[in-house]
Scaffold this active site. Sequence first.
Site, PDB file in Angstrom:
ATOM      1  N   TYR A 132      15.467  30.784   7.494  1.00 55.40           N
ATOM      2  CA  TYR A 132      14.244  31.492   7.903  1.00 55.40           C
ATOM      3  C   TYR A 132      14.190  31.673   9.415  1.00 55.40           C
ATOM      4  O   TYR A 132      14.487  30.732  10.164  1.00 55.40           O
ATOM      5  CB  TYR A 132      13.004  30.691   7.504  1.00 55.40           C
ATOM      6  CG  TYR A 132      12.597  30.811   6.058  1.00 55.40           C
ATOM      7  CD1 TYR A 132      12.311  32.054   5.497  1.00 55.40           C
ATOM      8  CD2 TYR A 132      12.462  29.682   5.267  1.00 55.40           C
ATOM      9  CE1 TYR A 132      11.916  32.156   4.164  1.00 55.40           C
ATOM     10  CE2 TYR A 132      12.062  29.763   3.945  1.00 55.40           C
ATOM     11  CZ  TYR A 132      11.793  31.006   3.399  1.00 55.40           C
ATOM     12  OH  TYR A 132      11.398  31.097   2.087  1.00 55.40           O
ATOM     13  N   LYS A 189       0.844  -1.204   0.000  1.00 50.66           N
ATOM     14  CA  LYS A 189       0.000   0.000   0.000  1.00 50.66           C
ATOM     15  C   LYS A 189       0.876   1.250   0.000  1.00 50.66           C
ATOM     16  O   LYS A 189       2.089   1.163   0.224  1.00 50.66           O
ATOM     17  CB  LYS A 189      -0.917  -0.029   1.222  1.00 50.66           C
ATOM     18  CG  LYS A 189      -0.183  -0.007   2.558  1.00 50.66           C
ATOM     19  CD  LYS A 189      -1.106  -0.368   3.712  1.00 50.66           C
ATOM     20  CE  LYS A 189      -0.337  -0.368   5.027  1.00 50.66           C
ATOM     21  NZ  LYS A 189      -1.154  -0.859   6.143  1.00 50.66           N
TER      22      LYS A 189
HETATM   23  C1  PLP Z   1      -0.369  -1.828   6.850  1.00 51.86           C
HETATM   24  C2  PLP Z   1      -0.954  -3.119   7.228  1.00 51.86           C
HETATM   25  C3  PLP Z   1      -0.157  -4.271   7.301  1.00 51.86           C
HETATM   26  C4  PLP Z   1       1.353  -4.227   7.217  1.00 51.86           C
HETATM   27  O1  PLP Z   1       1.836  -3.774   8.459  1.00 51.86           O
HETATM   28  P1  PLP Z   1       3.384  -3.599   8.773  1.00 51.86           P
HETATM   29  O2  PLP Z   1       3.402  -3.173  10.201  1.00 51.86           O
HETATM   30  O3  PLP Z   1       3.869  -2.533   7.847  1.00 51.86           O
HETATM   31  O4  PLP Z   1       4.058  -4.896   8.533  1.00 51.86           O
HETATM   32  C5  PLP Z   1      -0.790  -5.493   7.507  1.00 51.86           C
HETATM   33  N1  PLP Z   1      -2.130  -5.554   7.679  1.00 51.86           N
HETATM   34  C6  PLP Z   1      -2.914  -4.469   7.659  1.00 51.86           C
HETATM   35  C7  PLP Z   1      -4.376  -4.615   7.868  1.00 51.86           C
HETATM   36  C8  PLP Z   1      -2.359  -3.210   7.449  1.00 51.86           C
HETATM   37  O5  PLP Z   1      -3.143  -2.129   7.435  1.00 51.86           O
END
Ligand code: PLP
Length: 350
Positions: free
Chosen positions: A244, A35
Site C-alpha cells: 500500500y 490479567k
Molecule cells: C499489572 C499489574 C501488576 C503486574 O505488573 P508487571 O509489571 O507486569 O509485573 C502488578 N500489580 C498491579 C496493580 C498491576 O496493575
Amino acid sequence: MATGSLTIDLDALARNWTALDRASGPGVETGAVVKADGYGLGAAHVARTLARAGARRFFVAVAEEGAAIREALGRGPEICVFGGHMAGDTDMIGDLDLIPMLNSVEQLTRHFEALPGHPFGIQLDTGMNRLGMEPAEWAAVRDIALAAGPRLLMSHLACADEDTTGFNGKQLATFREMTEGCGVPRSLSATGGILLGPEYHFDVTRPGIGLYGARPFADAAPVVTLSLPVIQAREVEPGEAVGYGCTWVAGDRRRVATVAGGYADGILRYLTNRGTLWADGHPCPILGRVSMDLITADITGLPRMPDALDLIGPDQSVDDVADIAQTIGYEVLTSLGARYARHYTGGTGP
Ligand SMILES: *Cc1c(COP(=O)(O)O)cnc(C)c1O
C-alpha cells in the site's frame, strides 16, 4: 497452515515464576498476575501452569477476568481483582469467591453492604494517582476496614523499572506509614519491584510481565514464538514498489515473501519499513507497509525458500520487537490477536 502460529512454552513460564519466587525471598508469597488473558497468551493455560508451579494467589484487572480464572482453576486459589468491587459485580464476586481490592470509600461501602463478611483487600494510593485510597481517605476508614479483617493491603509502584527521581523510595515510605502495625499481609511489588530488593517485597509479590519473558526481568526464559506462514514469493525488479502507498521501491532485484499476519493480528503497523522477520538466523527486513492481514519481507539471499518467517523467537525477542516499534513488551504481548493458532508446549497435561 493458513494463519500465524503462536507457540507458548509453558515450561519456560513455570521456570520464570519459580525464578521470581526465589527472587521474592523466603517467607514471601509469590502471586501471579494473569490479567488481559494472561498478557495475551491464554489465561486458562497460563493460570493452570502457574498453579502447578506453586502459585496460590492470582491477580486480575476486572471481575470478568476473575470468572475465567476461577473456571480454569476451580475452588481453592485466591483470585484478587485490582479494579475492586464495581457496581454490577456483586453476584460474580460472591458466587465465584473473588477478592476485590477495594479502591475507595465508595467501594468499601458497596462491598460491606452487598456482601457482608465476604473477603476483601484494600488498595492504597502511595503516589501513582491511579487506583486506591489516598492517605487521608484511608485514615478515615482504616479502623472500620481493619475490624472487618482484610486479606491484603496493597499498593503499586509507578517507576519500579525506570526510577530516575527516587520515587520508589518515597512510595515505599508512604506505604510503610499507611500500613505499619495493621497486622495484615502487605503487597507492593510487581516484577520491577521484586528486582529492587527485599525491602520492597513485604508479604506477597505480584509479578506479571516477568512471567511472560520480558523486561524488566532480564534473566527471563523466552516464552513466546510467533511464526507467520509464507503465502507467496516473487522477484521484484528495480523501480518496482511493494505494498500500500508504494512506500518501498526496489533499488535492485529483490526476492519478496508475503506472509499471513498483519495489524489485525496485533502486529503493529509502525513496523512498516522498520521491522524485521527472521528465518533461522537470517534477517528478512519488512518491505513496505504492514497491512491488515499481510506483511511483505525481503528474503533475497536466503539459502532456501522458507515455509514461515518468525516475528518473535530465538532471533528476536518480545523486547526487541517492542524497541523497534517504540513501545513496551506489555503492549506487544497483549496486542497479539485472536486469529493465531495457539500451540502450548511443555506443562504437564491440559
Ligand atoms: C499489572 C499489574 C501488576 C503486574 O505488573 P508487571 O509489571 O507486569 O509485573 C502488578 N500489580 C498491579 C496493580 C498491576 O496493575
